[in-house]
Design an enzyme around this catalytic site. Structure first.
Site, PDB file in Angstrom:
ATOM      1  N   TYR A 168      97.137 -20.553  10.554  1.00 50.35           N
ATOM      2  CA  TYR A 168      95.907 -19.807  10.827  1.00 50.35           C
ATOM      3  C   TYR A 168      95.862 -19.435  12.303  1.00 50.35           C
ATOM      4  CZ  TYR A 168      91.066 -18.535   9.707  1.00 50.35           C
ATOM      5  OH  TYR A 168      89.900 -17.852   9.458  1.00 50.35           O
ATOM      6  N   TYR A 210      92.824  -9.726   9.003  1.00 49.09           N
ATOM      7  CA  TYR A 210      92.031 -10.946   8.901  1.00 49.09           C
ATOM      8  C   TYR A 210      91.252 -10.910   7.594  1.00 49.09           C
ATOM      9  CZ  TYR A 210      88.768 -14.699   9.914  1.00 49.09           C
ATOM     10  OH  TYR A 210      88.047 -15.858   9.855  1.00 49.09           O
TER      11      TYR A 210
END
Length: 384
Positions: free
Chosen positions: A292, A342
């Site tokens: 991430y 994203y």
């Protein structure tokens, strides 16, 4: 051998954009239909659904819109992007327990054109009588994710002598990967170290603009079923070798201000221990890591927490090219959240599937195990 006995059999996504021009419900339907087509399944095969608490599309609407006959299991995972791998854990648990046979995971968002996570949020969202970090942040001007994250990231950088130029190598690598990925927003748009250092400060001296992930519109979906059933379906199945969520004591979803030592990513440490316990693996067993990357310093903290390098060595590890496509542990070959899109981390999970299948546009050689990390949750995908 995985104890979860589950496999990913379908993946799908919409295009990634800054203005989708359609509703989030439509994006959800499109990516789910794409994932079902990939698996050669139909909506009538689906009896389970999992998404985020933040997703605006309701399972009831998806059942009607897609033509699902009967939904026997439905759940939502909290903690924002940090919980993204928790969707895998929920789906696998439902299948293993017999609550569902075929589970769809989705996340669909107009996070650029409809609302922007990166902008100031003046509604503190406090519910009930409990306290949360927002009431200690917003009155003092900390009103964005960059504000909230920068304080503990600054502690990490201070302890280990990490400069903003050190973490620039992460952004440069992610953009290099994205530049050869046609699905990435920054396709054919690599950056140099000098361009990173010339980008404006967001939170000085921690984060520049090019240290931050994107704001994106789009949808991503996966289909999971049992390993036994997966063997008879269209695609090469991808085993879920481990999956977990991590909420250790003193956790705070965004800031982690209450940890005893902010220079280490405690949630990732706990996630790693549990994933390695479930799978019997360690850092040396992975050929790809999907980490991430909402802000660049968190990549260093995850590399250290999972044992790819020692604490304090992350900056030299990335400088040495270890996270590149030909490095010792390629990170986010799709370009990650910085370079591709994203979608709350879900696009990184789908890239993990592609790497095991051997079909990524930036395919790493001889991939048998992929580590997926959202910090507060994680998973391991393996060849069946």
């Amino acid at each position: 051998m995985s104890k979860l006995n589950t496999a990913i059999v379908g993946i799908g996504q919409t295009e990634f954009s800054k203005k989708s021009g359609r509703s989030e419900l439509q994006l959800a339907c499109e990516c789910i239909k794409s994932a079902l087509d990939d698996a050669a399944l139909t909506p009538a095969d689906v009896d389970g659904m999992v998404t985020f608490t933040l997703d605006n599309s309701e399972d009831i609407d998806l059942v009607s819109s897609l033509g699902v006959d009967n939904l026997r299991f439905s759940s939502r995972v909290p903690h924002g992007g940090g919980g993204s791998c928790g969707t895998i854990a929920h789906a696998a648990a439902a299948i293993r327990s017999g609550l569902a046979n075929t589970v769809v995971i989705w996340r669909a968002m107009n996070e650029r054109s409809g609302y922007r996570f990166g902008q100031a949020h003046m509604n503190n969202g406090i519910q009930g009588s409990g306290s949360n970090f927002l009431e200690w942040s917003m009155p003092f001007g900390a009103v964005t994710p960059a504000n909230w994250s920068a304080m503990n990231l600054q502690r990490y950088m201070d302890v280990y002598g990490v400069s903003n130029e050190d973490i620039a190598h992460i952004s440069v690598t992610m953009r290099r990967h994205a530049a050869t990925n046609p699905a990435a927003w920054f396709y054919q748009k690599p950056i140099t170290l000098e361009e990173h250092q010339a980008s404006k400060w967001i939170i000085e001296p921690t984060l520049r603009l090019l240290d931050c992930c994107q704001e994106s519109d789009g949808g991503v979906a996966l289909v999971l079923t049992s390993e036994e059933r997966a063997r008879d379906l269209k695609q090469k199945p991808v085993r879920v070798a481990a999956a977990t969520q991590a909420l250790p004591q003193a956790v705070e979803v965004v800031t982690n201000y209450y940890h005893g030592e902010l220079s280490q990513f405690k949630e990732a440490q706990v996630t790693g221990r549990e994933l390695f316990r479930q799978s019997g693996m360690s850092a040396k067993d992975f050929q790809v890591a999907m980490l991430y990357d909402h802000f660049t310093p968190i990549v260093l903290m995850q590399l250290e927490a999972f044992g790819f390098c020692e604490y304090g060595e992350g900056k030299d590890f990335v400088k040495g090219g270890h996270i590149g496509l030909d490095g010792s542990i390629p990170v986010n070959p799709n370009g990650g959240l910085i370079g591709e899109a994203y979608i709350h981390g879900m696009n990184n999970i789908v890239e993990g599937v592609r790497q095991i299948r051997g079909i990524s546009v930036n395919q790493v050689n001889c991939v048998t195990n992929v580590l997926i990390s959202a910090g507060m949750s994680g998973a391991i995908f393996s060849v069946m």
